[in-house]
Write an enzyme that holds these catalytic residues in place. Sequence first.
Site, PDB file in Angstrom:
ATOM      1  N   LYS A 214       4.333  10.604  38.438  1.00  0.00           N
ATOM      2  CA  LYS A 214       4.732   9.413  37.761  1.00  0.00           C
ATOM      3  C   LYS A 214       4.264   9.557  36.576  1.00  0.00           C
ATOM      4  CE  LYS A 214       6.662   5.726  36.247  1.00  0.00           C
ATOM      5  NZ  LYS A 214       7.234   4.713  36.672  1.00  0.00           N
ATOM      6  N   CYS A 268       6.931   1.233  29.504  1.00  0.00           N
ATOM      7  CA  CYS A 268       6.477   2.485  30.609  1.00  0.00           C
ATOM      8  C   CYS A 268       5.988   3.737  29.954  1.00  0.00           C
ATOM      9  CB  CYS A 268       7.850   3.023  31.592  1.00  0.00           C
ATOM     10  SG  CYS A 268       8.229   1.396  32.007  1.00  0.00           S
TER      11      CYS A 268
HETATM   12  N1  SAJ Z   1      14.316   6.803  23.752  1.00  0.00           N
HETATM   13  C1  SAJ Z   1      14.587   7.545  22.227  1.00  0.00           C
HETATM   14  N2  SAJ Z   1      15.244   8.791  22.289  1.00  0.00           N
HETATM   15  C2  SAJ Z   1      15.532   9.445  23.492  1.00  0.00           C
HETATM   16  C3  SAJ Z   1      15.349   8.608  24.844  1.00  0.00           C
HETATM   17  C4  SAJ Z   1      14.778   7.414  24.655  1.00  0.00           C
HETATM   18  O1  SAJ Z   1      14.123   7.335  21.301  1.00  0.00           O
HETATM   19  O2  SAJ Z   1      16.428  10.459  23.630  1.00  0.00           O
HETATM   20  C5  SAJ Z   1      13.599   5.749  23.631  1.00  0.00           C
HETATM   21  C6  SAJ Z   1      14.251   4.458  24.023  1.00  0.00           C
HETATM   22  O3  SAJ Z   1      15.198   4.011  22.872  1.00  0.00           O
HETATM   23  C7  SAJ Z   1      13.379   3.376  24.268  1.00  0.00           C
HETATM   24  C8  SAJ Z   1      12.116   4.474  25.146  1.00  0.00           C
HETATM   25  O4  SAJ Z   1      12.499   5.686  24.462  1.00  0.00           O
HETATM   26  O5  SAJ Z   1      12.753   3.010  23.226  1.00  0.00           O
HETATM   27  C9  SAJ Z   1      12.110   4.546  26.381  1.00  0.00           C
HETATM   28  O6  SAJ Z   1      13.530   4.274  27.000  1.00  0.00           O
HETATM   29  P1  SAJ Z   1      13.992   5.212  28.151  1.00  0.00           P
HETATM   30  O7  SAJ Z   1      15.335   4.968  28.464  1.00  0.00           O
HETATM   31  O8  SAJ Z   1      13.579   6.983  27.929  1.00  0.00           O
HETATM   32  O9  SAJ Z   1      13.065   4.857  29.462  1.00  0.00           O
HETATM   33  P2  SAJ Z   1      12.543   3.493  29.928  1.00  0.00           P
HETATM   34  O10 SAJ Z   1      11.240   3.164  29.385  1.00  0.00           O
HETATM   35  O11 SAJ Z   1      13.645   2.464  30.142  1.00  0.00           O
HETATM   36  O12 SAJ Z   1      12.279   4.060  31.767  1.00  0.00           O
HETATM   37  C10 SAJ Z   1      11.569   4.999  31.959  1.00  0.00           C
HETATM   38  C11 SAJ Z   1      12.122   5.952  32.989  1.00  0.00           C
HETATM   39  N3  SAJ Z   1      11.348   7.374  32.876  1.00  0.00           N
HETATM   40  C12 SAJ Z   1      12.257   8.474  32.647  1.00  0.00           C
HETATM   41  O13 SAJ Z   1      13.097   8.733  32.349  1.00  0.00           O
HETATM   42  C13 SAJ Z   1      11.289   9.732  32.788  1.00  0.00           C
HETATM   43  C14 SAJ Z   1      12.360   5.346  34.151  1.00  0.00           C
HETATM   44  O14 SAJ Z   1      12.980   6.292  35.088  1.00  0.00           O
HETATM   45  C15 SAJ Z   1      10.988   4.949  34.714  1.00  0.00           C
HETATM   46  O15 SAJ Z   1      10.921   4.276  35.883  1.00  0.00           O
HETATM   47  C16 SAJ Z   1      10.473   3.993  33.807  1.00  0.00           C
HETATM   48  O16 SAJ Z   1      10.073   4.663  32.522  1.00  0.00           O
HETATM   49  C17 SAJ Z   1       9.168   3.289  34.223  1.00  0.00           C
HETATM   50  O17 SAJ Z   1       9.332   2.229  34.857  1.00  0.00           O
HETATM   51  O18 SAJ Z   1       8.173   4.002  34.122  1.00  0.00           O
END
Ligand code: SAJ
Length: 422
Positions: A214, A268
């Site tokens: 994870k 996360c």
């Molecule tokens: N972000 C970027 N650029 C990107 C992708 C995301 O700047 O290309 C930013 C987003 O805007 C945000 C942050 O990253 O601020 C996180 O967003 P996210 O959509 O990547 O992830 P979370 O935090 O909503 O959810 C993540 C997920 N993990 C992965 O995709 C590996 C989810 O599957 C997990 O269950 C969750 O963390 C968790 O609870 O750990």
Amino acid sequence: MKIERISVIGLGYIGLPTAAMFASRKLEVIGVDVNERAVDTINRGEIHIVEPDLDMVVQAAVKEGYLRATTTPEPADAFLIAVPTPFEGKNHQPDLRFIEAACQSIAPMLAPGNLVILESTSPVGATEKMSGWLAAARPDLSFPQDAGEESDVRIAHCPERVLPGKVMQELISNDRVIGGMTPICSAHAVALYKLFVRGECVVASSPRAAEMAKLTENSFRDVNIAFANELSMICDDLDINVWELISLANRHPRVNILQPGPGVGGHCIAVDPWFIVSSSPERAKLIRVAREVNDAKPAWVLEKINAAVSGFLIDHPEKAAHEVSIACYGLAFKADIDDLRESPALRIVREVVGTHPGRTMVVEPNVDIIPSDLNCGTLVGQAEAERSADVHVLLVDHSQFKNMERPRKGEIVDARGVWRER
Ligand code: SAJ
């Protein structure tokens, strides 16, 4: 093992949807939370968090009597712990106090044959610690660390992996990593999740492997976003459009760069990599630097906003700084959700409000009211911002902003490449 009654400890963004999912399969679910208001809300069939489709499932489950919430644990066949695991201090040490408190609260309820699952994202070794805390509280029962396959209580780590905004879908469709302390612990956990999971329940060789899996998933994403964020700053120095650059590089069959933004938010991805760093501080160099790059991105965006205000004043010498109005588009931590927790956009807006002498407007289509203690400007509609702002700052790539025209007048700071793409 027959599972008729499930207790979910922690009714937040993971615990409540999981509880509702089991209840929708017509199992008796008791949700436990220390927050009395959340408990009352759920018992009315309502929800205290925002997640698409969750309200309907909770409402039906409560109405039909399969789900109820309480502040005091009750006996059950399986206990799922889904409490926060934050970090503390400058060194980002994991703080397991909520898991420990959950253990103390369920320990008196445990009986032979029970299954206890840790769902919270946790540092390596946390599941073994959890089992140790339970064993210390219940010397009359045996646990896998001492009794192996013969233990009275079964213990496993099954990390949640669902994406906020798509939780109800992903809970069912995602594969699940199951790390039991013994093969029997894993088998019982698989049987439990199979009640609603359509993805594969993959058994890891140990809870430690499941914990690290994870943390690795979220660190992988963090490192990739840091790469994109670093590129965005390099490209800015070199006068190259980073979004064009990434779409060009991604034409290579083995390159898939993520998108730069104003920083990484949420509870996360900005947290979990630190659990790896704190376990192995000497080795985890790349993971630490990625965190630092992403954490530094809001300050870089603020520099761009200051430069835009200065640019506007140069073009409008008749105006003073306090007459310049700034519109910030987006406050949430990512697109199309209302979650403001650990949001880089919110951090940036508060800094603008604190330092800019003129008016700061905020457009956040997913929020009706901004709590006044957040000190983040005046909430306005998109049309007013477009019409009256001198500097437009795009912070979150909400669909509404992707569908709007790039503002025609004023300076633009686009941290998501939404308007630049046009
Ligand atoms: N972000 C970027 N650029 C990107 C992708 C995301 O700047 O290309 C930013 C987003 O805007 C945000 C942050 O990253 O601020 C996180 O967003 P996210 O959509 O990547 O992830 P979370 O935090 O909503 O959810 C993540 C997920 N993990 C992965 O995709 C590996 C989810 O599957 C997990 O269950 C969750 O963390 C968790 O609870 O750990």
